[in-house]
Design a protein around this motif. Sequence first.
Motif, short mmCIF file in Angstrom:
data_model
loop_
_atom_site.label_atom_id
_atom_site.label_comp_id
_atom_site.label_asym_id
_atom_site.label_seq_id
_atom_site.Cartn_x
_atom_site.Cartn_y
_atom_site.Cartn_z
N LEU A 228 -39.84 -30.76 10.90
CA LEU A 228 -39.89 -29.37 11.38
C LEU A 228 -38.96 -29.14 12.58
O LEU A 228 -39.23 -28.32 13.44
N GLU A 229 -37.83 -29.87 12.60
CA GLU A 229 -36.79 -29.66 13.61
C GLU A 229 -35.43 -29.66 12.94
O GLU A 229 -35.23 -30.29 11.90
N VAL A 230 -34.46 -28.96 13.57
CA VAL A 230 -33.11 -28.93 13.02
C VAL A 230 -32.12 -28.63 14.15
O VAL A 230 -32.44 -27.93 15.12
N TYR B 83 -29.71 -20.50 6.89
CA TYR B 83 -30.67 -20.95 5.88
C TYR B 83 -30.87 -19.87 4.85
O TYR B 83 -31.05 -18.69 5.20
N ASP B 84 -30.82 -20.24 3.59
CA ASP B 84 -31.05 -19.31 2.49
C ASP B 84 -32.27 -19.77 1.71
O ASP B 84 -32.22 -20.79 1.02
N ARG B 85 -33.38 -19.06 1.82
CA ARG B 85 -34.62 -19.48 1.18
C ARG B 85 -34.53 -19.39 -0.34
O ARG B 85 -35.37 -19.94 -1.05
N ASN B 86 -33.52 -18.71 -0.86
CA ASN B 86 -33.33 -18.61 -2.31
C ASN B 86 -32.38 -19.67 -2.85
O ASN B 86 -32.13 -19.73 -4.05
N ASP B 87 -31.84 -20.50 -1.96
CA ASP B 87 -30.91 -21.55 -2.37
C ASP B 87 -31.66 -22.87 -2.45
O ASP B 87 -31.74 -23.62 -1.48
N ALA C 55 -32.17 -26.77 4.89
CA ALA C 55 -31.04 -27.10 5.75
C ALA C 55 -30.35 -25.83 6.20
O ALA C 55 -30.42 -24.79 5.52
N LEU C 56 -29.70 -25.91 7.35
CA LEU C 56 -28.79 -24.86 7.79
C LEU C 56 -27.42 -25.27 7.27
O LEU C 56 -26.95 -26.39 7.54
N ALA C 57 -26.76 -24.41 6.51
CA ALA C 57 -25.53 -24.83 5.85
C ALA C 57 -24.57 -23.67 5.69
O ALA C 57 -24.96 -22.50 5.62
N GLY C 58 -23.29 -24.01 5.62
CA GLY C 58 -22.25 -23.03 5.37
C GLY C 58 -20.91 -23.71 5.27
O GLY C 58 -20.75 -24.86 5.71
N GLU C 59 -19.95 -23.03 4.68
CA GLU C 59 -18.61 -23.57 4.54
C GLU C 59 -17.60 -22.51 4.96
O GLU C 59 -17.67 -21.36 4.53
N THR D 234 -36.09 -20.27 15.98
CA THR D 234 -36.76 -21.01 14.91
C THR D 234 -36.27 -20.49 13.57
O THR D 234 -35.68 -19.41 13.49
N THR D 235 -36.51 -21.27 12.53
CA THR D 235 -36.18 -20.85 11.16
C THR D 235 -37.40 -21.05 10.28
O THR D 235 -37.99 -22.13 10.27
N THR D 236 -37.79 -20.01 9.57
CA THR D 236 -38.92 -20.10 8.65
C THR D 236 -38.39 -20.45 7.26
O THR D 236 -37.52 -19.76 6.74
N VAL D 237 -38.89 -21.54 6.69
CA VAL D 237 -38.41 -22.00 5.38
C VAL D 237 -39.47 -21.77 4.31
O VAL D 237 -40.66 -21.67 4.61
#
Length: 296
Positions: A95-97, A122-126, A132-136, A162-165
């Motif tokens: 629960l940390e990032v 973060y994309d909850r639909n991905d 994960a927090l992600a991007g390119e 915070t990020t809710t997943v």
Amino acid sequence: MKRMLISSLGLMALLGCSSAIDVSNQASSVELSAISATSSVQWNNVSVPSAFTFEFNEQTQRLSNGEISSRVAGFSFEPVGQTVNIALTAPMKNLEVFSPSLALYDQDYNLLRVFDSKAFGYDRNDFITGEALAGEISVTVPLSTKRVNAVIFTTDADVAKTTTVIHPAKAMAIAKRTEPPMIADPVVSHSQNGLVNVKLSTPSSFSLLPGSNKAPATPAEALDPKLNATTATAVGTAAAVSSVTAQPETSNYYFTSIEAAVKADDIPKALALLEEAKALNIEGAQEIFVKAINAK
């Protein structure tokens, strides 16, 4: 998430488009543990394409230069005369990032561009990327830039967030096309500690990152040292496609791995494997996934 990373890196090595290398952002001496000059960052010389991982912890080098005040990781590469894609993925654990931002400098440490944390969300639909927090981002540097020095960092504002997943049970229900349960979603705290996976590639290289997280190439004239650190990045839609023909043993590996992941209720991993299989043009992977889901 670690198993997903290992699988992804294994596929990159199989295709010959990236190589996993050893890097470090741990301070090599007491004098270099806290620095104020960008030039003093512990640079890791890497190639394009390549893939590697940084760990942020109490031993990580810290930079305070007026623009950045954070634990940092530095890597340096030649721009290879074309657009370079830089993908960052920060997996969530316990629960940390670590919420990453990315600053790019030229060979003289002049600031080229800063991509703030909005580029790595973060994309909850991905379900492929998972928790994960992600991007390119894609960057084309001026011809005068002989080397790019990149710094991964975070900010006090991002650490305070915070990020809710999505709850795994909800993700599984959605994958099965059933009604998601009424259950609270986990809340992940942002931290100064964590992992950040990095992948460098060119537009012709194979990319496992979903196209929805990919920012378009930045033209050379836009790479101005006066750009504000909070410059927003646009979202692109093009996904990379592989023309590799899979061997029978490769198909069998993915079929059995997808079935095992579904059986273990690890739907994010199963979806990640499915995406990899599709990218390798493995026929029947979708059917294997659906059958495994319906069999539960």
